[in-house]
Design a protein around this motif. Structure first.
Motif, PDB file in Angstrom:
ATOM      1  N   UNK A 243      -9.154  -8.164  10.291  1.00  0.00           N
ATOM      2  CA  UNK A 243      -9.420  -8.028  11.720  1.00  0.00           C
ATOM      3  C   UNK A 243      -8.749  -6.775  12.272  1.00  0.00           C
ATOM      4  N   UNK A 244      -7.523  -6.523  11.842  1.00  0.00           N
ATOM      5  CA  UNK A 244      -6.748  -5.397  12.357  1.00  0.00           C
ATOM      6  C   UNK A 244      -7.375  -4.046  12.025  1.00  0.00           C
ATOM      7  N   UNK A 245      -7.958  -3.924  10.838  1.00  0.00           N
ATOM      8  CA  UNK A 245      -8.459  -2.607  10.388  1.00  0.00           C
ATOM      9  C   UNK A 245      -9.982  -2.508  10.398  1.00  0.00           C
ATOM     10  N   UNK A 246     -10.681  -3.550  10.827  1.00  0.00           N
ATOM     11  CA  UNK A 246     -12.140  -3.608  10.687  1.00  0.00           C
ATOM     12  C   UNK A 246     -12.838  -2.383  11.277  1.00  0.00           C
ATOM     13  N   UNK A 247     -12.454  -1.978  12.467  1.00  0.00           N
ATOM     14  CA  UNK A 247     -13.136  -0.860  13.135  1.00  0.00           C
ATOM     15  C   UNK A 247     -13.009   0.455  12.369  1.00  0.00           C
ATOM     16  N   UNK A 248     -12.022   0.542  11.495  1.00  0.00           N
ATOM     17  CA  UNK A 248     -11.753   1.801  10.797  1.00  0.00           C
ATOM     18  C   UNK A 248     -12.256   1.799   9.356  1.00  0.00           C
ATOM     19  N   UNK A 249     -12.892   0.716   8.922  1.00  0.00           N
ATOM     20  CA  UNK A 249     -13.291   0.602   7.522  1.00  0.00           C
ATOM     21  C   UNK A 249     -14.371   1.592   7.096  1.00  0.00           C
ATOM     22  N   UNK A 250     -15.326   2.006   7.964  1.00  0.00           N
ATOM     23  CA  UNK A 250     -16.238   3.075   7.525  1.00  0.00           C
ATOM     24  C   UNK A 250     -15.500   4.345   7.113  1.00  0.00           C
ATOM     25  N   UNK A 251     -14.498   4.721   7.884  1.00  0.00           N
ATOM     26  CA  UNK A 251     -13.706   5.896   7.530  1.00  0.00           C
ATOM     27  C   UNK A 251     -12.938   5.680   6.234  1.00  0.00           C
ATOM     28  N   UNK A 252     -12.442   4.468   6.043  1.00  0.00           N
ATOM     29  CA  UNK A 252     -11.676   4.148   4.838  1.00  0.00           C
ATOM     30  C   UNK A 252     -12.532   4.284   3.593  1.00  0.00           C
ATOM     31  N   UNK A 253     -13.694   3.610   3.554  1.00  0.00           N
ATOM     32  CA  UNK A 253     -14.497   3.576   2.326  1.00  0.00           C
ATOM     33  C   UNK A 253     -15.101   4.933   2.002  1.00  0.00           C
TER      34      UNK A 253
END
Length: 352
Positions: A243-253
């Motif tokens: 939940x904490x990092x969900x919004x940033x996961x496109x950048x992560x992957x």
């Protein structure tokens, strides 16, 4: 649109040996007038973090108070208890990653000799998203057509699917294509490539042939998002991290080193959580608090180094005058300090 975390290059500062880092922290806080200082730490509940925790207590001559959980989840409310165990408080925290990198994942050798992802919890949070993204980069094809550059998008990415508890990737068609479909492919529909994408990546585009090839790295974070039902009220660590990092996961992957990017984003999120708690909810009259957040590099289960990334300093409980330090600022501040050397050996500190 979520607030963007700092760029990876900005966070990628030089790692520091733990004893040198702790010695500089001790000098800094001593000179600032910290008294009866309680060291506290939030970090992953991993065996590779245990010596790091013990050495912080050694340098401050007081066993370390625990503020964290698996995955470097922070429980800021524990800071209230910590403040009653000492007059002033020094907090160290953040995610950790194995020094051995393979396919974008950090690994460490465990005591049984096996190589394993580290931080394993963050790797598990990322795994499903990374697999869905990488599959899309291979199934979406791009090629040189008779009148320009084309992209073939499989139907599975064109049909809208209901949100569920499994990860779905949603392609931003407006950023990827130009106009309506111009034909049918073997798996989906063919479109002209958005001129903006051609202009942005001319070197890649110019290598294209008439034979379709995977879109690969051209599927950047601006061209997709993820959908998944998440339980925002859950207290299960993996879900809380997700939940904490969900919004940033496109950048992560889409990162060259996605595991490290996720570790850094998690540290950034947790750091601002503790800083907000101190300034908004912490009732510590006349208490000095210094927080240092960063990424721990696990070279082995016994040896770590640390990359300082963020700092927070509140003097005498004056929350409105608290100071924040970014990556360059906190590293410069630490570099100005002489490293304190404990007057006793580690065994003497431990009472042995």
């Amino acid at each position: 649109m979520p607030i963007a975390p700092p760029q990876e290059s900005f966070l990628d500062q030089a790692p520091i040996d733990l004893m040198e880092l702790y010695g500089r922290m001790r000098t800094l806080t001593d000179q600032a007038g910290f008294e009866s200082t309680l060291p506290a730490i939030w970090q992953c509940s991993d065996e590779s973090q245990s010596i790091k925790k013990a050495l912080l207590g050694y340098v401050y001559n007081c066993p370390t108070f625990n503020l964290g959980r698996i995955g470097a989840l922070l429980d800021p409310s524990r800071l209230v208890t910590a403040a009653h165990h000492g007059k002033d408080v020094v907090v160290l925290g953040g995610s950790h990653i194995g020094a051995k990198e393979a396919d974008g994942i950090g690994y460490i050798e465990r005591v049984n000799g096996a190589l394993a992802p580290c931080c394993g919890m963050l790797a598990r949070v990322m795994d499903e998203y990374l697999r869905v993204y990488r599959r899309a980069t291979q199934l979406i094809k791009i090629f040189r057509g008779a009148e320009g550059f084309n992209v073939e998008i499989p139907y599975k990415y064109l049909f809208e699917k209901p949100v569920s508890d499994t990860v779905k990737i949603v392609i931003n068609l407006d950023g990827l294509i130009d106009g309506s479909s111009i034909g049918e492919g073997t798996l989906g529909k063919i479109y002209r490539v958005n001129p903006g994408l051609i202009e942005k990546y001319p070197e890649f585009i110019e290598t294209l042939l008439e034979i379709p090839q995977p879109i690969g790295v051209l599927l950047t974070p601006e061209l997709f998002s993820f959908r998944k039902i998440l339980d925002h009220e859950s207290h299960e660590p993996k879900t809380m991290l997700e939940v904490s990092v969900f919004d940033f996961l496109p950048e992560v992957v889409a990162s060259d080193f996605p595991h490290k990017r996720l570790c850094n984003i998690n540290t950034w999120r947790q750091f601002h959580q503790i800083a907000s708690f101190v300034t908004d909810n912490f009732d510590g009259v006349d208490v000095n608090i210094f927080v240092l957040a960063g990424l721990t590099i696990d070279h082995t289960i016994r040896h770590n180094s640390f990359i300082p990334q963020f700092g927070f300093w509140m003097e005498r409980g004056r929350a409105l005058e608290a100071r924040y330090f970014g990556p360059e600022e906190i590293n410069n501040l630490l570099a100005e300090q002489q490293a304190y050397t404990p007057p006793v050996t580690f065994l003497e500190y431990a009472g042995l």
